[in-house]
Design a protein around this motif. Structure first.
Motif, PDB file in Angstrom:
ATOM      1  N   GLY A  28       0.800  -1.216   0.000  1.00  0.00           N
ATOM      2  CA  GLY A  28       0.000   0.000   0.000  1.00  0.00           C
ATOM      3  C   GLY A  28       0.832   1.264   0.000  1.00  0.00           C
ATOM      4  N   ARG A  29       0.127   2.396   0.092  1.00  0.00           N
ATOM      5  CA  ARG A  29       0.754   3.706  -0.020  1.00  0.00           C
ATOM      6  C   ARG A  29       1.351   4.222   1.291  1.00  0.00           C
ATOM      7  NH1 ARG A  29       2.431   6.083  -4.278  1.00  0.00           N
ATOM      8  NH2 ARG A  29       2.063   8.100  -3.256  1.00  0.00           N
ATOM      9  N   LEU A  30       0.938   3.661   2.418  1.00  0.00           N
ATOM     10  CA  LEU A  30       1.362   4.217   3.701  1.00  0.00           C
ATOM     11  C   LEU A  30       2.883   4.255   3.869  1.00  0.00           C
ATOM     12  CD1 LEU A  30       0.606   5.456   6.383  1.00  0.00           C
ATOM     13  CD2 LEU A  30       0.257   3.155   7.304  1.00  0.00           C
ATOM     14  N   PRO A  31       3.615   3.137   3.646  1.00  0.00           N
ATOM     15  CA  PRO A  31       5.071   3.230   3.802  1.00  0.00           C
ATOM     16  C   PRO A  31       5.704   4.219   2.831  1.00  0.00           C
ATOM     17  CG  PRO A  31       4.429   1.109   2.860  1.00  0.00           C
ATOM     18  CD  PRO A  31       3.180   1.769   3.320  1.00  0.00           C
ATOM     19  N   ILE A  32       5.105   4.384   1.664  1.00  0.00           N
ATOM     20  CA  ILE A  32       5.603   5.338   0.670  1.00  0.00           C
ATOM     21  C   ILE A  32       5.432   6.762   1.192  1.00  0.00           C
ATOM     22  CG2 ILE A  32       5.237   6.245  -1.669  1.00  0.00           C
ATOM     23  CD1 ILE A  32       4.283   3.351  -2.396  1.00  0.00           C
ATOM     24  N   ASN A  33       4.248   7.071   1.727  1.00  0.00           N
ATOM     25  CA  ASN A  33       3.998   8.393   2.294  1.00  0.00           C
ATOM     26  C   ASN A  33       4.962   8.702   3.438  1.00  0.00           C
ATOM     27  OD1 ASN A  33       0.327   8.564   1.968  1.00  0.00           O
ATOM     28  ND2 ASN A  33       1.945   8.721   0.456  1.00  0.00           N
ATOM     29  N   VAL A  34       5.237   7.710   4.277  1.00  0.00           N
ATOM     30  CA  VAL A  34       6.142   7.908   5.409  1.00  0.00           C
ATOM     31  C   VAL A  34       7.567   8.166   4.913  1.00  0.00           C
ATOM     32  CG1 VAL A  34       7.183   6.808   7.429  1.00  0.00           C
ATOM     33  CG2 VAL A  34       4.736   6.569   7.017  1.00  0.00           C
ATOM     34  N   ALA A  35       8.014   7.364   3.945  1.00  0.00           N
ATOM     35  CA  ALA A  35       9.366   7.537   3.403  1.00  0.00           C
ATOM     36  C   ALA A  35       9.511   8.897   2.725  1.00  0.00           C
ATOM     37  CB  ALA A  35       9.677   6.416   2.409  1.00  0.00           C
ATOM     38  N   GLU A  36       8.492   9.319   1.993  1.00  0.00           N
ATOM     39  CA  GLU A  36       8.545  10.617   1.319  1.00  0.00           C
ATOM     40  C   GLU A  36       8.685  11.751   2.326  1.00  0.00           C
ATOM     41  OE1 GLU A  36       5.935   9.699  -2.744  1.00  0.00           O
ATOM     42  OE2 GLU A  36       4.918  10.408  -0.923  1.00  0.00           O
TER      43      GLU A  36
END
Length: 299
Positions: A28-36
């Protein structure tokens, strides 16, 4: 209706110069949002990517990262320590349970096995709490994704141009009560109500599967001809707030529209909204409402 103001980009937690955040990345998008967000504020994270779950997104793969097999989860702590991780974020979904026959015997596994088995016996939320406790026992601080990206938290009130009608509030109340009931049983976090009646509950298939199931039920005699309806997601009564908070995003809006629903309700301050601007833009285009429900409402 005016879209609620989002929080300016910042971290809720305070990181010292020597601190490093590790992201245990599922789907999902959650780890991507956190990394960004971490990258944007100058705290390059280390990412432990769960094989077969984490997306191969540049926001993750451009960070220092390693792949972690679910059946070799015992190496998580040594891996995080090797990369100087002081704070850990558990982000994203894991669709399957480990295959016990394939688990690799390691000394680290023996240290965490009693805690893991106890947590597993208590359900998904119990397992998450056991994992959080295990990581903190090794000196790492587990933080919620919303402490890294505070503007992920749902705000109270209508977030879209469309707002719930009077009849929709009856559905919102019914679905919220049902979601809290299954949450207390550690079954799921979401429910769908149409015409004041709960017609579907979230199970192991997750929210996307729940919405797909209702889309397939639209031609069923019991709900055929019924208009509108809502999806509600809320935290479990004993929710581990640093992991697995109820989450919605653009895909949830698409699924709700395909299921013929009028809108989505989430618990304000206890649910995450991914890709907020994109989600609201799509909801407005489809005429759906998204509303943050006050904590304690629907009782």
């Amino acid at each position: 209706m005016t879209t609620p103001t989002r929080i300016e980009p910042k971290l809720q937690i305070k990181l010292a110069p020597g601190d490093r955040v590790g992201i245990v990345a599922g789907s999902g998008r959650l780890p991507i949002n956190v990394a960004e967000r971490l990258t944007a504020v100058g705290h390059a994270p280390f990412v432990a990517m769960i094989e077969g779950e984490a997306d191969q997104d540049p926001a993750l793969t451009s960070c220092e990262h390693e792949y972690l097999q679910l059946e070799d989860f015992a190496v998580l702590v040594p891996t995080l320590k090797r990369h100087g991780v002081s704070h850990v974020v558990l982000a994203g979904g894991i669709a399957r349970r480990p295959e016990w026959r394939k688990i690799k015997p390691r000394l680290a596994l023996l240290a965490i096995l009693p805690r893991a088995l106890t947590g597993l016996a208590r359900g998904d939320n119990g397992l998450l709490k056991a994992l959080v406790g295990g990581l903190e026992a090794y000196g790492m601080k587990v933080v919620g994704a919303h402490e890294i990206v505070p503007d992920l938290l749902a705000v109270e009130g209508a977030m879209t141009r469309a707002a719930p009608l009077k009849a929709d509030w009856r559905d919102l109340d019914a679905a919220l009560e049902a979601a809290r009931t299954i949450g207390a049983l550690d079954v799921g976090q979401g429910a769908i109500a149409i015409g004041g009646r709960v017609i579907a509950l979230e199970g192991i298939e997750g929210t996307d599967g729940l919405l797909a199931r209702v889309a397939g039920m639209r031609g069923h005699g019991r709900i055929a001809g019924k208009k509108r309806g809502v999806l509600v997601k809320c935290a479990k009564p004993d929710q581990e707030m640093r992991a697995d908070l109820p989450t919605i995003g653009p895909a949830t809006v698409e699924g709700a529209h395909a299921a013929g629903l009028a809108g989505i309700g989430v618990e304000a301050g206890g649910s995450l909204v991914l890709d907020y601007a994109k989600m609201i833009e799509r909801a407005d285009a489809l005429g759906l409402f998204v509303v943050g429900l006050p904590k304690g409402s629907g009782k």
